[in-house]
Design a protein around this motif. Structure first.
Motif, PDB file in Angstrom:
ATOM      1  N   GLU A 181       0.854  -1.188   0.000  1.00 18.79           N
ATOM      2  CA  GLU A 181       0.000   0.000   0.000  1.00 18.79           C
ATOM      3  C   GLU A 181       0.888   1.235   0.000  1.00 18.79           C
ATOM      4  OE1 GLU A 181      -2.177  -0.325   3.675  1.00 18.79           O
ATOM      5  OE2 GLU A 181      -0.368  -0.316   4.877  1.00 18.79           O
ATOM      6  N   ALA A 182       0.293   2.383  -0.247  1.00 20.56           N
ATOM      7  CA  ALA A 182       1.048   3.632  -0.176  1.00 20.56           C
ATOM      8  C   ALA A 182       1.274   3.979   1.292  1.00 20.56           C
ATOM      9  CB  ALA A 182       0.288   4.754  -0.877  1.00 20.56           C
ATOM     10  N   VAL A 183       2.530   4.242   1.646  1.00 21.29           N
ATOM     11  CA  VAL A 183       2.909   4.580   3.019  1.00 21.29           C
ATOM     12  C   VAL A 183       3.645   5.910   2.984  1.00 21.29           C
ATOM     13  CG1 VAL A 183       4.280   3.865   5.020  1.00 21.29           C
ATOM     14  CG2 VAL A 183       3.145   2.128   3.610  1.00 21.29           C
TER      15      VAL A 183
ATOM     16  N   VAL B 208       6.020   5.572  -0.195  1.00 21.82           N
ATOM     17  CA  VAL B 208       6.635   4.353  -0.695  1.00 21.82           C
ATOM     18  C   VAL B 208       5.552   3.288  -0.822  1.00 21.82           C
ATOM     19  CG1 VAL B 208       8.927   4.816   0.273  1.00 21.82           C
ATOM     20  CG2 VAL B 208       7.258   3.560   1.642  1.00 21.82           C
ATOM     21  N   ARG B 209       5.853   2.239  -1.585  1.00 23.49           N
ATOM     22  CA  ARG B 209       4.981   1.069  -1.665  1.00 23.49           C
ATOM     23  C   ARG B 209       5.503   0.059  -0.658  1.00 23.49           C
ATOM     24  NH1 ARG B 209       0.361   1.774  -3.390  1.00 23.49           N
ATOM     25  NH2 ARG B 209       0.112  -0.465  -3.439  1.00 23.49           N
ATOM     26  N   GLY B 210       4.670  -0.294   0.298  1.00 19.67           N
ATOM     27  CA  GLY B 210       5.090  -1.246   1.305  1.00 19.67           C
ATOM     28  C   GLY B 210       3.976  -1.488   2.295  1.00 19.67           C
ATOM     29  N   ASP B 211       4.294  -2.156   3.358  1.00 21.86           N
ATOM     30  CA  ASP B 211       3.362  -2.456   4.430  1.00 21.86           C
ATOM     31  C   ASP B 211       3.635  -1.457   5.555  1.00 21.86           C
ATOM     32  OD1 ASP B 211       1.691  -5.051   5.663  1.00 21.86           O
ATOM     33  OD2 ASP B 211       2.830  -3.913   7.146  1.00 21.86           O
ATOM     34  N   SER B 212       2.625  -0.693   5.947  1.00 17.65           N
ATOM     35  CA  SER B 212       2.865   0.377   6.932  1.00 17.65           C
ATOM     36  C   SER B 212       3.403  -0.181   8.252  1.00 17.65           C
ATOM     37  CB  SER B 212       1.596   1.198   7.164  1.00 17.65           C
ATOM     38  OG  SER B 212       0.547   0.378   7.619  1.00 17.65           O
ATOM     39  N   TRP B 213       2.888  -1.325   8.715  1.00 19.24           N
ATOM     40  CA  TRP B 213       3.384  -1.930   9.949  1.00 19.24           C
ATOM     41  C   TRP B 213       4.858  -2.288   9.799  1.00 19.24           C
ATOM     42  CZ3 TRP B 213       5.448  -6.838  10.504  1.00 19.24           C
ATOM     43  CH2 TRP B 213       5.725  -7.235  11.803  1.00 19.24           C
ATOM     44  N   ALA B 214       5.222  -2.896   8.666  1.00 17.36           N
ATOM     45  CA  ALA B 214       6.599  -3.350   8.458  1.00 17.36           C
ATOM     46  C   ALA B 214       7.565  -2.177   8.343  1.00 17.36           C
ATOM     47  CB  ALA B 214       6.684  -4.236   7.211  1.00 17.36           C
ATOM     48  N   VAL B 215       7.170  -1.133   7.616  1.00 16.26           N
ATOM     49  CA  VAL B 215       8.033   0.043   7.475  1.00 16.26           C
ATOM     50  C   VAL B 215       8.297   0.649   8.849  1.00 16.26           C
ATOM     51  CG1 VAL B 215       8.191   2.392   6.530  1.00 16.26           C
ATOM     52  CG2 VAL B 215       7.325   0.524   5.099  1.00 16.26           C
ATOM     53  N   ARG B 216       7.258   0.800   9.633  1.00 17.51           N
ATOM     54  CA  ARG B 216       7.416   1.374  10.965  1.00 17.51           C
ATOM     55  C   ARG B 216       8.292   0.486  11.843  1.00 17.51           C
ATOM     56  NH1 ARG B 216       5.020   5.000  14.694  1.00 17.51           N
ATOM     57  NH2 ARG B 216       6.435   4.825  16.454  1.00 17.51           N
ATOM     58  N   ARG B 217       8.099  -0.817  11.754  1.00 17.76           N
ATOM     59  CA  ARG B 217       8.884  -1.746  12.557  1.00 17.76           C
ATOM     60  C   ARG B 217      10.371  -1.637  12.230  1.00 17.76           C
ATOM     61  NH1 ARG B 217       7.346  -5.793  16.293  1.00 17.76           N
ATOM     62  NH2 ARG B 217       9.366  -6.372  17.100  1.00 17.76           N
ATOM     63  N   ILE B 218      10.686  -1.527  10.944  1.00 19.63           N
ATOM     64  CA  ILE B 218      12.085  -1.411  10.528  1.00 19.63           C
ATOM     65  C   ILE B 218      12.708  -0.145  11.102  1.00 19.63           C
ATOM     66  CG2 ILE B 218      13.633  -1.036   8.555  1.00 19.63           C
ATOM     67  CD1 ILE B 218      11.703  -2.880   6.946  1.00 19.63           C
ATOM     68  N   ILE B 219      12.037   0.983  10.924  1.00 16.10           N
ATOM     69  CA  ILE B 219      12.596   2.249  11.399  1.00 16.10           C
ATOM     70  C   ILE B 219      12.715   2.255  12.923  1.00 16.10           C
ATOM     71  CG2 ILE B 219      12.232   4.753  11.519  1.00 16.10           C
ATOM     72  CD1 ILE B 219      11.160   4.563   8.649  1.00 16.10           C
ATOM     73  N   ASP B 220      11.705   1.726  13.628  1.00 14.08           N
ATOM     74  CA  ASP B 220      11.788   1.630  15.092  1.00 14.08           C
ATOM     75  C   ASP B 220      13.001   0.803  15.520  1.00 14.08           C
ATOM     76  OD1 ASP B 220       9.485   3.119  15.539  1.00 14.08           O
ATOM     77  OD2 ASP B 220       8.208   1.367  15.887  1.00 14.08           O
TER      78      ASP B 220
ATOM     79  N   VAL C  74      12.591   5.488  -2.745  1.00 13.52           N
ATOM     80  CA  VAL C  74      12.725   6.467  -1.666  1.00 13.52           C
ATOM     81  C   VAL C  74      13.440   5.740  -0.525  1.00 13.52           C
ATOM     82  CG1 VAL C  74      11.506   7.929  -0.018  1.00 13.52           C
ATOM     83  CG2 VAL C  74      10.646   7.712  -2.355  1.00 13.52           C
ATOM     84  N   ALA C  75      14.388   6.422   0.080  1.00 14.29           N
ATOM     85  CA  ALA C  75      15.194   5.797   1.119  1.00 14.29           C
ATOM     86  C   ALA C  75      15.089   6.559   2.433  1.00 14.29           C
ATOM     87  CB  ALA C  75      16.660   5.740   0.679  1.00 14.29           C
ATOM     88  N   ALA C  76      15.046   5.784   3.506  1.00  6.01           N
ATOM     89  CA  ALA C  76      15.161   6.329   4.859  1.00  6.01           C
ATOM     90  C   ALA C  76      16.408   5.701   5.453  1.00  6.01           C
ATOM     91  CB  ALA C  76      13.936   5.970   5.693  1.00  6.01           C
ATOM     92  N   SER C  77      17.370   6.539   5.794  1.00  6.53           N
ATOM     93  CA  SER C  77      18.615   6.055   6.393  1.00  6.53           C
ATOM     94  C   SER C  77      18.644   6.439   7.861  1.00  6.53           C
ATOM     95  CB  SER C  77      19.825   6.668   5.686  1.00  6.53           C
ATOM     96  OG  SER C  77      19.843   6.299   4.326  1.00  6.53           O
TER      97      SER C  77
ATOM     98  N   THR D 182      20.229   1.805   5.557  1.00  2.00           N
ATOM     99  CA  THR D 182      19.324   2.443   4.601  1.00  2.00           C
ATOM    100  C   THR D 182      18.254   1.471   4.156  1.00  2.00           C
ATOM    101  OG1 THR D 182      21.047   3.938   3.820  1.00  2.00           O
ATOM    102  CG2 THR D 182      19.166   3.618   2.376  1.00  2.00           C
ATOM    103  N   LEU D 183      17.001   1.848   4.396  1.00  3.03           N
ATOM    104  CA  LEU D 183      15.846   1.128   3.888  1.00  3.03           C
ATOM    105  C   LEU D 183      15.441   1.819   2.597  1.00  3.03           C
ATOM    106  CD1 LEU D 183      13.427  -0.824   4.036  1.00  3.03           C
ATOM    107  CD2 LEU D 183      12.256   0.945   5.410  1.00  3.03           C
ATOM    108  N   SER D 184      15.431   1.066   1.517  1.00  5.60           N
ATOM    109  CA  SER D 184      15.063   1.618   0.217  1.00  5.60           C
ATOM    110  C   SER D 184      13.860   0.845  -0.305  1.00  5.60           C
ATOM    111  CB  SER D 184      16.243   1.480  -0.747  1.00  5.60           C
ATOM    112  OG  SER D 184      15.942   2.042  -1.996  1.00  5.60           O
ATOM    113  N   LEU D 185      12.774   1.576  -0.635  1.00  8.94           N
ATOM    114  CA  LEU D 185      11.541   0.978  -1.119  1.00  8.94           C
ATOM    115  C   LEU D 185      11.082   1.699  -2.376  1.00  8.94           C
ATOM    116  CD1 LEU D 185       9.706   0.694   2.313  1.00  8.94           C
ATOM    117  CD2 LEU D 185      10.469  -1.230   0.903  1.00  8.94           C
ATOM    118  N   PRO D 186      10.300   1.023  -3.231  1.00 10.36           N
ATOM    119  CA  PRO D 186       9.771   1.678  -4.418  1.00 10.36           C
ATOM    120  C   PRO D 186       8.899   2.874  -4.035  1.00 10.36           C
ATOM    121  CG  PRO D 186       9.411  -0.696  -4.525  1.00 10.36           C
ATOM    122  CD  PRO D 186       9.903  -0.393  -3.147  1.00 10.36           C
ATOM    123  N   ALA D 187       9.048   3.969  -4.772  1.00 11.23           N
ATOM    124  CA  ALA D 187       8.226   5.147  -4.532  1.00 11.23           C
ATOM    125  C   ALA D 187       6.773   4.851  -4.875  1.00 11.23           C
ATOM    126  CB  ALA D 187       8.729   6.329  -5.355  1.00 11.23           C
ATOM    127  N   ALA D 188       5.861   5.459  -4.111  1.00  9.94           N
ATOM    128  CA  ALA D 188       4.430   5.256  -4.375  1.00  9.94           C
ATOM    129  C   ALA D 188       3.936   6.295  -5.362  1.00  9.94           C
ATOM    130  CB  ALA D 188       3.646   5.362  -3.082  1.00  9.94           C
TER     131      ALA D 188
END
Length: 163
Positions: A13-15, A55-67, A94-97, A157-163
């Protein structure tokens, strides 16, 4: 946690990566204060404000990674040091480092050209939280990379496809 990702299907989904990073930083503030660490979110070079990037991803998973990456960096830092979240766009991704003072040997190991067959072993060596992050990123068709930066700091660095 590692078994939970096998039982829980990841949704594409779009996150709003910017909002996720800001929320994670706000919630990590108390842990950072306990360790006398500063958390900073940096816009990409040339931007005065944080852009809103999806980004395209799972909102729970993206948050879990950054946390998990924030908690890991905070646990490695000494009082007075800074952990930074850096957001940027790289082509179609799009990347979050998350950068901070991680033991240099972890970053150094990644610079030795890991092949696909040993990536899982590498991330497991970093602990269960890093292994979870790596698997979640792969499950969303993303990448999780680590690189050594100035002063023996490391940047995850977490890199995911842009939404």
């Amino acid at each position: 946690d590692l078994t939970q990702i096998e039982e829980r299907p990841l949704v594409s989904e779009a996150v709003d990566l910017t909002a996720v990073a800001q929320q994670a930083a706000m919630e990590a503030e108390s842990l950072a204060r306990e360790h006398e660490i500063d958390i900073r979110i940096s816009p990409p070079e040339g931007h005065g404000l944080l852009p809103r990037w999806g980004v395209r991803g799972d909102s729970w998973a993206v948050r879990r990674i950054i946390d998990n990456l924030l908690a890991y960096q905070i646990s490695q830092a000494r009082p007075g040091e800074t952990v930074s979240i850096i957001l940027k766009r790289n082509g179609d991704d799009v990347a979050a480092s998350v950068a901070g003072p991680v033991a240099a040997n972890l970053a150094e190991a990644s610079g030795k050209g890991l092949g696909a067959e040993c990536e899982d072993t590498y991330w497991l060596a970093g602990g269960a939280d890093l292994a979870l992050c790596y698997r979640l990123a792969r499950g969303m068709n993303g990448r999780l990379l680590v690189a050594e930066v100035a002063n023996d700091d490391a940047m995850f660095t977490l890199s995911l496809p842009a939404a």
